[in-house]
Design a protein around this motif. Sequence first.
Motif, short mmCIF file in Angstrom:
data_model
loop_
_atom_site.label_atom_id
_atom_site.label_comp_id
_atom_site.label_asym_id
_atom_site.label_seq_id
_atom_site.Cartn_x
_atom_site.Cartn_y
_atom_site.Cartn_z
N GLN A 83 0.82 -1.21 0.00
CA GLN A 83 0.00 0.00 0.00
C GLN A 83 0.85 1.26 0.00
O GLN A 83 0.52 2.26 -0.66
N LEU A 84 1.97 1.24 0.72
CA LEU A 84 2.85 2.40 0.73
C LEU A 84 3.51 2.61 -0.62
O LEU A 84 3.67 3.75 -1.08
N SER A 85 3.90 1.51 -1.26
CA SER A 85 4.51 1.63 -2.59
C SER A 85 3.52 2.15 -3.62
O SER A 85 3.90 2.73 -4.63
N SER A 86 2.21 1.95 -3.34
CA SER A 86 1.16 2.44 -4.23
C SER A 86 0.70 3.84 -3.85
O SER A 86 -0.22 4.38 -4.48
N GLY A 87 1.29 4.40 -2.79
CA GLY A 87 0.92 5.73 -2.34
C GLY A 87 -0.33 5.78 -1.50
O GLY A 87 -0.87 6.87 -1.24
N LYS A 88 -0.82 4.66 -1.06
CA LYS A 88 -2.05 4.60 -0.26
C LYS A 88 -1.70 4.64 1.23
O LYS A 88 -1.76 3.64 1.94
N ILE A 89 -1.32 5.82 1.71
CA ILE A 89 -0.86 5.95 3.09
C ILE A 89 -2.01 5.74 4.07
O ILE A 89 -1.85 5.06 5.10
N GLU A 90 -3.17 6.31 3.78
CA GLU A 90 -4.31 6.15 4.69
C GLU A 90 -4.76 4.70 4.78
O GLU A 90 -5.13 4.22 5.86
N ALA A 91 -4.73 4.00 3.64
CA ALA A 91 -5.11 2.58 3.64
C ALA A 91 -4.11 1.77 4.47
O ALA A 91 -4.49 0.85 5.21
N ALA A 92 -2.82 2.11 4.36
CA ALA A 92 -1.79 1.41 5.14
C ALA A 92 -1.99 1.66 6.63
O ALA A 92 -1.86 0.75 7.45
N GLN A 93 -2.34 2.91 6.97
CA GLN A 93 -2.57 3.24 8.39
C GLN A 93 -3.78 2.49 8.92
O GLN A 93 -3.77 1.99 10.05
N MET A 94 -4.82 2.37 8.12
CA MET A 94 -6.02 1.65 8.54
C MET A 94 -5.74 0.17 8.71
O MET A 94 -6.23 -0.48 9.64
N THR A 95 -4.93 -0.39 7.81
CA THR A 95 -4.56 -1.80 7.89
C THR A 95 -3.81 -2.09 9.19
O THR A 95 -4.08 -3.08 9.88
N ALA A 96 -2.87 -1.20 9.54
CA ALA A 96 -2.10 -1.37 10.78
C ALA A 96 -3.00 -1.24 12.00
O ALA A 96 -2.86 -1.97 12.98
N SER A 97 -3.95 -0.31 11.93
CA SER A 97 -4.85 -0.09 13.07
C SER A 97 -5.77 -1.28 13.31
O SER A 97 -6.05 -1.64 14.46
N LYS A 98 -6.24 -1.89 12.22
CA LYS A 98 -7.16 -3.01 12.34
C LYS A 98 -6.50 -4.27 12.90
O LYS A 98 -7.18 -5.17 13.37
N ALA A 99 -5.17 -4.32 12.82
CA ALA A 99 -4.47 -5.50 13.34
C ALA A 99 -4.70 -5.68 14.83
O ALA A 99 -4.74 -6.80 15.34
N ASN A 100 -4.83 -4.57 15.56
CA ASN A 100 -5.11 -4.60 17.00
C ASN A 100 -4.06 -5.41 17.77
O ASN A 100 -4.38 -6.17 18.68
N THR A 101 -2.81 -5.26 17.37
CA THR A 101 -1.70 -5.93 18.04
C THR A 101 -0.61 -4.90 18.30
O THR A 101 -0.67 -3.76 17.82
N ALA A 102 0.41 -5.31 19.06
CA ALA A 102 1.53 -4.41 19.32
C ALA A 102 2.26 -4.06 18.03
O ALA A 102 2.66 -2.91 17.81
N GLU A 103 2.43 -5.04 17.15
CA GLU A 103 3.08 -4.78 15.86
C GLU A 103 2.30 -3.75 15.06
O GLU A 103 2.87 -2.83 14.47
#
Length: 234
Positions: A83-103
């Motif tokens: 997603q970052l390589s595609s310029g989708k920063i907001e989508a990448a942030q949402m993906t990380a947030s949905k993980a609901n883990t420390a990582e």
Amino acid sequence: MMNLMLLLQDTIPAAVQDTSAAAATGAKEEPIRFFEMLMNGGIMVIPILLLLFFTLYVIIERAIYYNKVTKHNEALINDIRFQLSSGKIEAAQMTASKANTAEGNILESGITLIGRPLSEIEGMMEKQTNVEIGMMEKKLGWLGLVAGTAPILGFIGTIGGVIVIFHTISVEGEITIDTISKGLYQKMISSGLGLVVGVIAYSAYHYFNVVIDNFSLRLQRQAIQFINAITTGK
């Protein structure tokens, strides 16, 4: 032959009587009640049992928490990288947030600062990592405290058992099995229970610390992969 028959007549009833007596004796034996046995360990058994219940609570609570926050999703960093390589920063942030883990929380903290200097991104991710590790280390200090306190309480109970022995001897004026058995019983139960609780807390404390150390190493590798993803696009 006649003598043999007479011998059997005398022996069989005697054996039957012995067996019946043994069975009757066994029937009178009461089963050992574990709780009553512990209560014979003196007053110090009560705080030691409370420490045991508290230790079990902390172990179960921490195990559930670790199982939740340390889940590893290999596809997470790959999805964010794509997603970052595609310029989708907001989508990448949402993906990380949905993980609901420390990582996921650490990756999200870095994604929010994309476009800022690399040192700021690394600093924010390091701070978030420290927060996650701090949350994992929460309550472990209680296990360390119990590991040191429970055996000491057992030792205090041992001293109480010795006092009971000498007091009984001073009252009765003689040393017999009856005069010392109660004190020895109290000594062994309190000291043994204190050691058991201490070992449980000590083992859990160091096991959880090993889990945290291994997870911390994995977080550092994850952070390096993320930094490479935003600097080289790989």
